[in-house]
Design a protein around this motif. Structure first.
Motif, mmCIF file in Angstrom:
data_model
loop_
_atom_site.group_PDB
_atom_site.id
_atom_site.type_symbol
_atom_site.label_atom_id
_atom_site.label_comp_id
_atom_site.label_asym_id
_atom_site.label_seq_id
_atom_site.Cartn_x
_atom_site.Cartn_y
_atom_site.Cartn_z
ATOM 1 N N THR A 28 -19.569 12.972 -105.552
ATOM 2 C CA THR A 28 -18.748 12.122 -106.427
ATOM 3 C C THR A 28 -19.561 10.957 -106.964
ATOM 4 O OG1 THR A 28 -18.135 10.624 -104.637
ATOM 5 C CG2 THR A 28 -16.721 12.581 -104.994
ATOM 6 N N LYS A 29 -19.072 10.341 -108.033
ATOM 7 C CA LYS A 29 -19.585 9.027 -108.450
ATOM 8 C C LYS A 29 -19.483 8.102 -107.242
ATOM 9 C CE LYS A 29 -20.715 5.310 -110.596
ATOM 10 N NZ LYS A 29 -22.174 5.130 -110.852
ATOM 11 N N THR A 30 -20.505 7.287 -106.997
ATOM 12 C CA THR A 30 -20.436 6.351 -105.875
ATOM 13 C C THR A 30 -19.167 5.515 -106.000
ATOM 14 O OG1 THR A 30 -22.854 6.218 -105.773
ATOM 15 C CG2 THR A 30 -21.613 4.473 -104.677
ATOM 16 N N ILE A 77 -31.853 5.781 -119.221
ATOM 17 C CA ILE A 77 -31.810 4.474 -118.576
ATOM 18 C C ILE A 77 -30.347 4.073 -118.474
ATOM 19 C CG2 ILE A 77 -32.082 3.192 -120.767
ATOM 20 C CD1 ILE A 77 -33.764 1.132 -119.149
ATOM 21 N N ASN A 78 -29.912 3.502 -117.317
ATOM 22 C CA ASN A 78 -28.508 3.140 -117.187
ATOM 23 C C ASN A 78 -28.361 1.854 -116.402
ATOM 24 O OD1 ASN A 78 -26.954 3.403 -114.402
ATOM 25 N ND2 ASN A 78 -28.692 4.783 -114.334
ATOM 26 N N SER A 79 -27.324 1.104 -116.786
ATOM 27 C CA SER A 79 -26.895 -0.001 -115.938
ATOM 28 C C SER A 79 -25.368 0.026 -115.929
ATOM 29 C CB SER A 79 -27.417 -1.338 -116.473
ATOM 30 O OG SER A 79 -27.041 -2.370 -115.567
ATOM 31 N N MET A 80 -24.825 1.111 -115.344
ATOM 32 C CA MET A 80 -23.378 1.346 -115.370
ATOM 33 C C MET A 80 -22.626 0.240 -114.641
ATOM 34 S SD MET A 80 -23.623 4.048 -117.085
ATOM 35 C CE MET A 80 -21.971 4.738 -117.169
ATOM 36 N N LEU A 118 -21.646 0.427 -111.390
ATOM 37 C CA LEU A 118 -20.791 1.028 -110.356
ATOM 38 C C LEU A 118 -19.315 1.166 -110.762
ATOM 39 C CD1 LEU A 118 -20.713 2.126 -107.464
ATOM 40 C CD2 LEU A 118 -20.782 -0.208 -106.630
ATOM 41 N N PRO A 119 -19.045 1.606 -112.010
ATOM 42 C CA PRO A 119 -17.660 1.869 -112.388
ATOM 43 C C PRO A 119 -17.161 3.079 -111.589
ATOM 44 C CG PRO A 119 -19.111 2.805 -114.046
ATOM 45 C CD PRO A 119 -19.986 2.078 -113.067
ATOM 46 N N ASN A 120 -15.950 2.978 -111.018
ATOM 47 C CA ASN A 120 -15.420 4.135 -110.282
ATOM 48 C C ASN A 120 -13.932 3.963 -110.073
ATOM 49 O OD1 ASN A 120 -14.862 3.484 -107.121
ATOM 50 N ND2 ASN A 120 -16.417 2.119 -107.960
ATOM 51 N N SER A 127 -28.886 2.115 -102.650
ATOM 52 C CA SER A 127 -29.954 1.972 -103.662
ATOM 53 C C SER A 127 -29.433 1.752 -105.078
ATOM 54 C CB SER A 127 -30.811 3.238 -103.631
ATOM 55 O OG SER A 127 -29.986 4.399 -103.622
ATOM 56 N N CYS A 128 -28.241 1.168 -105.245
ATOM 57 C CA CYS A 128 -27.793 0.938 -106.613
ATOM 58 C C CYS A 128 -28.582 -0.253 -107.183
ATOM 59 C CB CYS A 128 -26.298 0.619 -106.686
ATOM 60 S SG CYS A 128 -25.803 0.335 -108.410
ATOM 61 N N PRO A 129 -29.306 -0.024 -108.303
ATOM 62 C CA PRO A 129 -30.147 -1.100 -108.846
ATOM 63 C C PRO A 129 -29.430 -1.987 -109.859
ATOM 64 C CG PRO A 129 -30.569 0.933 -110.031
ATOM 65 C CD PRO A 129 -29.453 1.225 -109.047
ATOM 66 N N ASN A 130 -28.124 -1.759 -110.067
ATOM 67 C CA ASN A 130 -27.489 -2.368 -111.238
ATOM 68 C C ASN A 130 -26.364 -3.348 -110.947
ATOM 69 O OD1 ASN A 130 -29.208 -0.792 -112.872
ATOM 70 N ND2 ASN A 130 -27.813 0.942 -112.659
ATOM 71 N N ILE A 131 -26.278 -3.814 -109.698
ATOM 72 C CA ILE A 131 -25.240 -4.805 -109.385
ATOM 73 C C ILE A 131 -25.863 -6.195 -109.501
ATOM 74 C CG2 ILE A 131 -23.542 -5.572 -107.684
ATOM 75 C CD1 ILE A 131 -23.147 -2.693 -108.570
ATOM 76 N N ASN A 171 -33.073 7.606 -105.913
ATOM 77 C CA ASN A 171 -32.165 7.058 -106.915
ATOM 78 C C ASN A 171 -33.018 6.737 -108.142
ATOM 79 O OD1 ASN A 171 -29.976 5.626 -108.192
ATOM 80 N ND2 ASN A 171 -29.140 5.233 -106.159
ATOM 81 N N SER A 172 -32.394 6.227 -109.197
ATOM 82 C CA SER A 172 -33.177 5.880 -110.400
ATOM 83 C C SER A 172 -34.243 4.833 -110.053
ATOM 84 C CB SER A 172 -32.241 5.323 -111.465
ATOM 85 O OG SER A 172 -31.500 4.238 -110.934
ATOM 86 N N ILE A 173 -35.291 4.793 -110.855
ATOM 87 C CA ILE A 173 -36.305 3.746 -110.666
ATOM 88 C C ILE A 173 -35.745 2.484 -111.317
ATOM 89 C CG2 ILE A 173 -38.628 2.973 -111.297
ATOM 90 C CD1 ILE A 173 -39.591 5.817 -111.089
#
Ligand code: IRO
Length: 305
Positions: free
Chosen positions: A43-45, A67-70, A72-74, A124-128, A188-190
């Motif tokens: 699933t999406k985290t 490239i993404n900086s979502m 963590l939408p869920n 490892s989420c890089p986008n928070i 995870n993504s770089i």
């Protein structure tokens, strides 16, 4: 030809599944993967409550990757947990939270549920914004895992960021080897790359355009992380390989480096769920050419000079 993969007591028909975050936000998207040639899905985290995520544009792709900086939408743990509890078969539930206290809260919720798949704890989420990746803080990771395994009774693995220093592979492997972890998913993504368009402008809005890199850009780093942990982890911690998978050859290389399951992200975003059949056929072709009848015959058999 046998493409089966075993992780603990779970058996999968083949090594392919999606990478968390891609085509796995809604039940419809998850059903599309479940009804494809993929052997499982993740699933999406998800977090304790629903999240909107970052401002758009927050995803961009080109011929070399994404490239993404979502942010963590869920749709929240209850949405995914209720759906998963209704399914037969073995699936992965990706979770994280903003602090260790809430990570324990969400894992206790899963512990009490009738979920019978594997938990992929995303470290490892890089986008928070303002939140460093947990798995780059070795002490915190060690303490978190020690506390989790005091109460958590289901099957759990971790999703790791890429590491770039052999000493870090040693430190992280020594930590992970202490715990009854079922799998390690690398990578995870770089984190925190930028892509610039022809108007001298970054391509995503959040964080001045800094976001996680995926796709062909990251395959060499992904393969190195898979192989580094394969060499270091005790054998009952299986490796899941993620990063840069576009073809059957890329899956073959991940398995050569030691991977059991192999996850597809950016390419799935581009090609949708028919990608699993194409890549599976390409993998079978390679195995036929090399006279392999099962993945065990070549897993980890990467040659050195
Ligand atoms: O921004 C995201 O939602 C995201 N994006 C990624 O590239 N990896 C992650 O683990 C997550 I949680």
């Amino acid at each position: 030809m046998n493409l089966k993969v075993k992780i603990k007591d779970f058996e999968f028909e083949n090594p392919l599944m999606n990478a968390a975050g891609v085509n796995c936000y809604t039940i419809d998207e998850l059903e599309e993967i479940r009804n494809s040639k993929a052997a499982s899905f993740v699933t999406k985290t998800c977090t304790l409550n629903t999240r909107q995520g970052n401002l758009e544009p927050r995803y961009y792709e080109n011929e070399l990757g994404s490239i993404n900086s979502m942010g963590l939408p869920n749709l929240g743990i209850d949405y995914y947990l209720n759906y998963l509890e209704s399914l037969d078969g073995t699936y992965f539930l990706s979770v994280t939270e903003m602090n260790t206290e809430n990570i324990h809260k969400i894992l206790e919720k899963i512990n009490e549920s009738s979920f019978n798949g594997l938990v992929e704890l995303n470290l490892s989420c890089p986008n928070i914004e303002g939140k460093p990746q947990i798995a780059y803080d070795f002490k915190t990771t060690d303490k978190l895992l020690a506390d989790i395994f005091k109460y958590f009774k289901k099957d759990l693995g971790v999703k790791l960021p890429p590491y770039f220093d052999l000493a870090h592979f040693d430190i992280m492997a020594n930590i992970l080897n202490k715990y009854p972890i079922r799998f390690v998913n690398s990578i995870n993504s770089i984190g925190n790359a930028i892509i610039i368009d022809e108007n001298d402008t970054v391509v995503i809005k959040p964080k001045n355009g800094f976001g996680g890199l995926g796709g062909e850009y990251i395959k060499p780093t992904a393969l190195a992380n898979v192989n580094a942990f394969y060499r270091r982890l005790n054998k009952d911690i299986k490796i899941i390989g993620t990063g840069g998978v576009n073809t059957g050859r890329d899956v073959y290389e991940h398995i050569l480096c030691g991977a059991y399951m192999v996850q597809i992200g950016t390419r799935l975003q581009k090609e949708k769920s028919k990608v699993f059949e194409r890549i599976l056929n390409e993998l079978k072709e390679i195995m036929k050419e090399k006279n392999y009848n099962s993945l065990d015959e070549f897993r980890g058999k990467l040659k050195t000079l």
